[in-house]
Scaffold this motif. Structure first.
Motif, PDB file in Angstrom:
ATOM      1  N   GLN A 110       9.176   9.078  -1.928  1.00 28.21           N
ATOM      2  CA  GLN A 110       7.966   8.798  -2.702  1.00 28.21           C
ATOM      3  C   GLN A 110       8.139   7.608  -3.654  1.00 28.21           C
ATOM      4  N   THR A 111       9.356   7.080  -3.795  1.00 30.36           N
ATOM      5  CA  THR A 111       9.598   5.988  -4.736  1.00 30.36           C
ATOM      6  C   THR A 111       8.865   4.724  -4.281  1.00 30.36           C
ATOM      7  N   SER A 112       8.168   4.112  -5.233  1.00 29.08           N
ATOM      8  CA  SER A 112       7.448   2.871  -4.971  1.00 29.08           C
ATOM      9  C   SER A 112       8.335   1.699  -5.380  1.00 29.08           C
ATOM     10  N   LEU A 113       8.316   0.654  -4.564  1.00 26.23           N
ATOM     11  CA  LEU A 113       9.200  -0.486  -4.768  1.00 26.23           C
ATOM     12  C   LEU A 113       8.428  -1.757  -5.087  1.00 26.23           C
ATOM     13  N   PRO A 114       8.807  -2.452  -6.180  1.00 25.85           N
ATOM     14  CA  PRO A 114       8.277  -3.804  -6.338  1.00 25.85           C
ATOM     15  C   PRO A 114       9.012  -4.683  -5.336  1.00 25.85           C
TER      16      PRO A 114
END
Length: 170
Positions: A15-19
């Motif tokens: 679920q981690t969002s990445l720039p």
């Protein structure tokens, strides 16, 4: 896999969002290849065909931009110093602050500005904003929902921290 936040330590999850930061170059190249497959772009198109204000080598191609061989540099450090630590230039400001491109090269010369020009070219070839084309062609497939093409899109929590912008852009 890996660490999303160094301190306090938090591991990556699905679920981690990445720039994206510099990893955007991979997505830019992938979108270019999708547009090539669709017949909307040719890698050997001269840059000037898609970017009429190109000031570099007339023989430089889209392939050269993607391979860092178009002779494009990046703005001097003084440009970023004038902006301040939390300011993010637009692609056009970044390109405008870059010196006139030199001749094509045989060795790759890393260039953020070259990929910004490539993004402008891809938007023209796709006939829509590059973030929208990337979402449709790349990110709306399995595994792409945690990716955010900034600044057009905002990442959702929980966020992984970028090494340069620990709170994301803007």
């Amino acid at each position: 896999a890996g660490v999303a936040v160094m301190a306090p330590k938090r591991l990556m999850t699905p679920q981690t969002s990445l720039p994206f930061a510099s990893a955007t170059k991979i997505a830019t190249a992938a979108l270019a290849m999708r547009l090539v497959e669709q017949g909307e772009l040719r890698l050997d198109d001269p840059i000037g065909r898609w970017y009429p204000t190109w000031r570099g080598d007339a023989k430089a191609t889209v392939r050269d931009l993607l391979g860092h061989t178009a002779g494009v540099g990046d703005p001097p450090d003084a440009f970023f110093a004038r902006l301040g630590p939390r300011s993010v230039p637009t692609a056009r400001q970044h390109i405008a602050a870059t010196a006139r491109p030199g001749p094509r090269t045989t060795d790759a010369e890393y260039s953020n500005s070259g990929f910004m020009i490539a993004g402008i070219i891809l938007a023209r070839a796709a006939d829509e904003p590059v973030a929208k084309a990337m979402r449709r062609e790349l990110f709306d497939h399995p595994g792409g929902d945690g990716l955010a093409f900034q600044p057009a899109e905002r990442p959702h929590p929980p966020l992984a921290h970028c090494y340069w912008y620990p709170r994301g852009l803007l």
